[in-house]
Design an enzyme around this catalytic site. Structure first.
Site, PDB file in Angstrom:
ATOM      1  CG  HIS A 171      28.759  47.087  36.616  1.00 25.07           C
ATOM      2  ND1 HIS A 171      29.068  46.506  34.571  1.00 25.07           N
ATOM      3  CD2 HIS A 171      30.082  47.977  36.894  1.00 25.07           C
ATOM      4  CE1 HIS A 171      29.953  47.714  34.788  1.00 25.07           C
ATOM      5  NE2 HIS A 171      30.031  48.678  36.100  1.00 25.07           N
ATOM      6  N   GLY A 197      44.770  37.475  59.900  1.00 25.69           N
ATOM      7  CA  GLY A 197      43.818  38.163  61.068  1.00 25.69           C
ATOM      8  C   GLY A 197      43.997  39.270  62.083  1.00 25.69           C
ATOM      9  N   GLY A 198      45.082  40.037  62.008  1.00 27.07           N
ATOM     10  CA  GLY A 198      46.348  40.654  62.412  1.00 27.07           C
ATOM     11  C   GLY A 198      45.429  42.152  62.592  1.00 27.07           C
ATOM     12  CB  CYS A 208      26.732  46.174  30.922  1.00 24.78           C
ATOM     13  SG  CYS A 208      27.261  46.605  32.712  1.00 24.78           S
ATOM     14  CB  CYS A 267      29.407  41.832  34.046  1.00 27.22           C
ATOM     15  SG  CYS A 267      28.214  43.511  34.121  1.00 27.22           S
ATOM     16  CG  ASP A 281      43.127  38.839  56.423  1.00 26.39           C
ATOM     17  OD1 ASP A 281      42.901  37.579  57.123  1.00 26.39           O
ATOM     18  OD2 ASP A 281      42.602  39.546  56.133  1.00 26.39           O
ATOM     19  CB  CYS A 323      30.635  45.855  31.150  1.00 29.90           C
ATOM     20  SG  CYS A 323      30.699  44.698  32.749  1.00 29.90           S
ATOM     21  CG  ASP A 325      42.922  41.782  49.840  1.00 28.39           C
ATOM     22  OD1 ASP A 325      44.061  43.061  49.864  1.00 28.39           O
ATOM     23  OD2 ASP A 325      41.851  42.439  50.723  1.00 28.39           O
ATOM     24  CG  ASP A 381      50.607  41.750  59.470  1.00 31.20           C
ATOM     25  OD1 ASP A 381      49.637  41.467  60.210  1.00 31.20           O
ATOM     26  OD2 ASP A 381      51.196  42.776  58.948  1.00 31.20           O
TER      27      ASP A 381
END
Lengths: 390, 390
Positions: free
Chosen positions: A339, A98-99, A313, A310, A96, A308, A270, A150
């Site tokens: 997870h 930083g704004g 799990c 992961c 990003d 799952c 994100d 921005d």
């Protein structure tokens, strides 16, 4: 050199309503979209090794210019070989500008037409970000995708405030583009602003597409306006953006937000939710969220989810995770972050497959019904036979 | 059923001076000795997944009866399938008896001839441990190696205090043995007490060998007496113990302590040092310790050590680890704990190989000279070519 390395390009594979499945080609590899980007704020996805991040299936991660410029510093990251080498991540990284963080974290900030002066939240030291310096810093970090600098006002805001802020952001977008150094497979995204005002969003989109970027982000949402207003703003904003470029909804969101965003034509997301929740005992599942600190999990030998794969799990019970969080053991956040990120990635893969198969409406209905159904009963999901300990 | 599964047995492979290389055969597999046991206090080796613990080469780990009886509770661990299933560790697990932690952590403790009553350091609740209940709890945890419940006075202590404490511990050892349920490949270790008094240690060793255990621990050391006094106590204590049983020096220590212990005939060690140090930025290396918070590492693109294959050293620089600790990121403790445990395991493998090769004196000299030499210079250890990011 392949085409993907010479130019950053998003290419559609299939559509289903407004939803799009595609691929983003970058200098650091090609990733399928829609995609969720785990947040690696300060050069680490919190509580995760990069091997663990890779194991969840993540294709692209996010870094924060604001945090990294303050610590360890952009020049230091450059000397470490850039963010990829520093973090041990070979895939694309979006940073990003930083704004947003300057506004939410920086102290004593002073906005002028040229940029923002602010004090670090870490040590109070004085810093300045402008469209040019933000772009330069992202270059030093070696970001695959650079974001325009921005200004992002909190909602609700008056139409006048939204308008002047949007206009400033568009002037800054032109300056950010001017400062951006084109490199094969690298790109820069413009950020549509304008709050929930249709007219402002249209003017912002026009300004950005006139400049021309490798992708377009929708900023200024998920800042307190609620899901309904966010979705209605998306409804009129995404059609304003080019069909042949990636679209990124910044800072969003819950699984239901992601689904709604994809249905409205968004390709990239994100959010800190899955990682932050992982550190506070909240698990995302096909059946909504669970709080593993809750006493009802203390004696439950089932894993979090039957669906799952992961580490949490596949090897550990809810009872064990409950114990780890009660005892404030680091392994609790480690396993649960893993997870949650695995769940987010699986969700995006399933949504993408439904777009490709042309079955997104049915899939969306199924997902929402499942989230609303609540935790599995003991009948639906009995005590599993645990695999032998390796 | 193999012999290793029917009886817990230690078998010598080679000797070099007093030092011994051997194998401990247990219900949960055979491990080479000398060995260092990572500490998994509350059912987790702090900041480590079990896959990471396995990757360091650890063969046996330690659990704490005191912590586990308070949280999640012995019966809860039993219902989770025992400590192995709960933690996801198939190798042997040794549990201490709780005696030491009651004295160091428990509040309002009251010692009597039958046992100890104390208040939990977590919630103040009242508990009692006796030789019988400690042994039962370790059974419920499914410990491969159960420790006798003992009393461990802090040093320095008067000879009278040491004598009465040792005699109490020997009576408790007999009761612990009585309460122990023999199972194939499981065992119980007696604990020699008596502080730094030769006569008391001899009487304690005699009392324990008369009872007969699967192994013998040396307790009451590394409690403030200093390395010299610890070594001199070992010098006269290990010869009092049977040649054909494993010997375990409790709560020890630094790499130099381990080497000195092995030279004096010890086979097993445990200590929180490598894991605790890993959470506070202290790295153990072939060249002594480093504090990664130190500013001199901020721009150092070399890994911690050129000789280490842990995740931290194979993928990340000191500069990155420095950044992680400065930013209080969980990944710092995760990576450095991994590194420290990998170093401890590598050290034990090297020491063991030297015993087998009959070269321990030379190896010991090399190790001590290397620890004393201090950090590698840039000439000795230049900036490496980092492998490609996967």
């Amino acid at each position: 050199m392949t085409q993907s390395a010479t130019k950053m390009q998003w290419k559609a594979e299939a559509c289903c309503g407004q939803a799009r499945a595609g691929h983003l080609h970058t200098a650091h590899g090609t990733i399928p979209t829609p995609t969720f980007m785990p947040v690696g704020t300060a050069g680490t996805v919190k509580a995760m090794t990069m091997d663990a991040v890779r194991a969840t299936g993540a294709g692209i991660i996010l870094g924060n210019t604001y945090h990294l410029m303050l610590r360890p510093g952009a020049e230091r990251v450059r000397k470490m070989g850039g963010l990829h080498r520093m973090m041990d991540w070979s895939g694309p990284i979006l940073t990003d500008s930083g704004g947003f963080q300057v506004m939410s974290l920086g102290a004593l900030r002073k906005l002028d037409q040229d940029g923002v002066t602010f004090n670090s939240h870490i040590d109070g030291s004085k810093h300045r970000l402008t469209p040019e310096s933000s772009t330069d810093i992202q270059h030093a970090l070696d970001a695959t995708i650079t974001m325009c600098f921005d200004e992002c006002p909190a909602l609700p805001a008056t139409p006048e405030r939204l308008e002047s802020s949007m206009e400033l952001s568009m002037r800054w977008a032109a300056r950010s583009r001017e400062a951006f150094v084109q490199r094969p497979g690298y790109g820069q995204f413009g950020i549509v602003q304008g709050g929930t005002e249709r007219d402002l969003r249209a003017r912002s989109a026009k300004a950005l597409t006139d400049i021309g970027f490798e992708g377009y982000a929708i900023g200024g949402l998920a800042v307190g306006e609620g899901q309904e207003l966010m979705f209605s703003t998306l409804d009129f904003t995404t059609p304003l953006l080019p069909q042949d470029h990636a679209r990124y909804l910044m800072g969003v969101g819950t699984p239901d937000d992601l689904l709604g965003g994809v249905e409205r034509g968004v390709d990239m997301f994100d959010c800190v939710m899955p990682t932050r929740a992982g550190r506070t005992a909240r698990a995302y599942t096909e059946r909504g969220t669970l709080n593993l600190r809750n006493a009802r999990h203390a004696g439950d030998n089932r894993p979090i989810s039957p669906d799952c794969d992961c580490l949490a799990c596949s090897r550990h019970s809810r009872a064990y995770l409950h114990h780890l969080f009660r005892a404030n053991e680091i392994l609790g956040p480690m396993l649960l972050t893993w997870h949650n990120l695995a769940y987010y990635q699986r969700l995006m893969r399933e949504i993408r497959a439904a777009i490709v198969n042309g079955t997104l409406p049915q899939k969306a209905e199924e997902l929402r019904a499942s989230w609303a159904a609540g935790d599995w009963s003991q009948d639906e999901f009995p005590q599993p036979d645990w695999p032998p300990v390796p």
